[in-house]
Write a protein that holds these residues in place. Structure first.
Motif, mmCIF file in Angstrom:
data_model
loop_
_atom_site.group_PDB
_atom_site.id
_atom_site.type_symbol
_atom_site.label_atom_id
_atom_site.label_comp_id
_atom_site.label_asym_id
_atom_site.label_seq_id
_atom_site.Cartn_x
_atom_site.Cartn_y
_atom_site.Cartn_z
ATOM 1 N N ASN A 113 -1.842 3.867 3.907
ATOM 2 C CA ASN A 113 -2.016 2.153 3.639
ATOM 3 C C ASN A 113 -2.367 1.852 2.324
ATOM 4 O O ASN A 113 -3.084 1.316 2.163
ATOM 5 C CB ASN A 113 -3.161 1.833 4.850
ATOM 6 C CG ASN A 113 -2.804 1.658 6.073
ATOM 7 O OD1 ASN A 113 -1.705 2.080 6.499
ATOM 8 N ND2 ASN A 113 -3.603 1.178 6.943
ATOM 9 N N THR A 114 -1.469 2.553 1.572
ATOM 10 C CA THR A 114 -2.011 2.377 0.127
ATOM 11 C C THR A 114 -0.817 1.934 -0.880
ATOM 12 O O THR A 114 0.541 2.670 -0.382
ATOM 13 C CB THR A 114 -2.710 3.736 -0.781
ATOM 14 O OG1 THR A 114 -3.720 3.895 0.240
ATOM 15 C CG2 THR A 114 -3.020 3.382 -2.013
ATOM 16 N N VAL A 115 -0.880 1.023 -1.702
ATOM 17 C CA VAL A 115 -0.015 0.783 -2.942
ATOM 18 C C VAL A 115 -0.735 0.995 -4.064
ATOM 19 O O VAL A 115 -1.830 0.905 -4.332
ATOM 20 C CB VAL A 115 0.510 -0.622 -2.688
ATOM 21 C CG1 VAL A 115 -0.618 -1.748 -2.861
ATOM 22 C CG2 VAL A 115 1.675 -0.913 -3.693
ATOM 23 N N TYR A 116 0.343 1.813 -5.124
ATOM 24 C CA TYR A 116 -0.201 2.027 -6.208
ATOM 25 C C TYR A 116 0.321 1.275 -7.477
ATOM 26 O O TYR A 116 1.680 0.927 -7.352
ATOM 27 C CB TYR A 116 0.218 3.680 -6.575
ATOM 28 C CG TYR A 116 -0.566 4.631 -5.643
ATOM 29 C CD1 TYR A 116 0.269 4.811 -4.399
ATOM 30 C CD2 TYR A 116 -1.852 4.773 -5.471
ATOM 31 C CE1 TYR A 116 -0.239 5.540 -3.567
ATOM 32 C CE2 TYR A 116 -2.206 5.270 -4.547
ATOM 33 C CZ TYR A 116 -1.579 5.873 -3.512
ATOM 34 O OH TYR A 116 -2.009 7.053 -2.611
ATOM 35 N N LEU A 117 -0.204 1.002 -8.343
ATOM 36 C CA LEU A 117 0.477 0.652 -9.930
ATOM 37 C C LEU A 117 0.079 1.482 -10.878
ATOM 38 O O LEU A 117 -1.107 1.710 -11.507
ATOM 39 C CB LEU A 117 -0.120 -0.672 -10.195
ATOM 40 C CG LEU A 117 0.521 -1.504 -11.210
ATOM 41 C CD1 LEU A 117 1.977 -1.756 -10.855
ATOM 42 C CD2 LEU A 117 0.015 -2.668 -11.666
ATOM 43 N N GLN A 118 1.151 2.349 -11.272
ATOM 44 C CA GLN A 118 1.017 3.113 -12.307
ATOM 45 C C GLN A 118 1.169 2.497 -13.771
ATOM 46 O O GLN A 118 2.505 2.001 -13.826
ATOM 47 C CB GLN A 118 1.843 4.338 -12.238
ATOM 48 C CG GLN A 118 1.828 5.547 -13.357
ATOM 49 C CD GLN A 118 0.470 6.104 -13.357
ATOM 50 O OE1 GLN A 118 0.091 6.473 -12.428
ATOM 51 N NE2 GLN A 118 0.078 6.128 -14.716
ATOM 52 N N MET A 119 0.483 2.489 -14.487
ATOM 53 C CA MET A 119 0.364 1.553 -15.979
ATOM 54 C C MET A 119 0.474 2.535 -17.038
ATOM 55 O O MET A 119 -0.624 3.193 -17.130
ATOM 56 C CB MET A 119 -0.732 0.748 -15.807
ATOM 57 C CG MET A 119 -0.730 -0.258 -14.566
ATOM 58 S SD MET A 119 -1.973 -1.720 -15.018
ATOM 59 C CE MET A 119 -3.559 -0.599 -14.940
ATOM 60 N N ASN A 120 1.503 2.572 -17.590
ATOM 61 C CA ASN A 120 1.726 3.611 -18.935
ATOM 62 C C ASN A 120 1.856 2.838 -20.223
ATOM 63 O O ASN A 120 2.058 1.585 -20.066
ATOM 64 C CB ASN A 120 2.826 4.491 -18.768
ATOM 65 C CG ASN A 120 2.773 5.562 -17.498
ATOM 66 O OD1 ASN A 120 1.575 5.997 -17.039
ATOM 67 N ND2 ASN A 120 3.746 5.945 -16.775
#
Length: 127
Positions: free
Chosen positions: A77-84
């Motif tokens: 139940n998780t959404v991720y935002l990877q910010m580089n």
């Protein structure tokens, strides 16, 4: 009532990376198109990225293309935002949002297309 809770924000330096997470309560997360928005001081909230229900499609705002990725784990139940390669212009309060129409799988780019919102998490990038 489904709730969204973001985490992972913080203070970093230009060039660093952060990963934001958004956990949804309830058992219907896989029905939702998910999005990330951000709001900088004195500015309107803007779309950052979105992901379809299965995760097969994603869409990014121009300022973050090539630097940010969005993904989801429906089992968690998780959404991720990877910010580089963060830069000071990425400084903002970041919100996750859910579009709850289970019959739609297109990624919305406007606030009005999302019915559920988290409380947000602050990201600060220093130069």
């Amino acid at each position: 009532q489904v709730q969204l809770v973001e985490s992972g924000g913080g203070m970093v330096q230009a060039g660093d990376s952060l990963r934001l997470s958004c956990v949804a309560s309830g058992r219907t997360f896989s029905w939702y198109v998910m999005g990330w928005f951000r709001q900088a001081p004195g500015k309107e909230r803007e779309f950052v990225a979105g992901i379809s229900k299965s995760g097969s499609s994603t869409y990014f705002a121009e300022p973050v293309k090539g630097r940010f990725t969005i993904s989801r784990d429906n089992a968690k139940n998780t959404v991720y935002l990877q910010m580089n390669t963060l830069n000071p212009e990425d400084t903002a309060f970041y919100y996750c949002a859910a579009h709850t129409d289970r019959w739609r799988d297109s990624i919305g780019k406007y606030e009005r297309e999302y019915e559920l919102w988290g409380q947000g998490t602050q990201v600060t990038v220093s130069s």
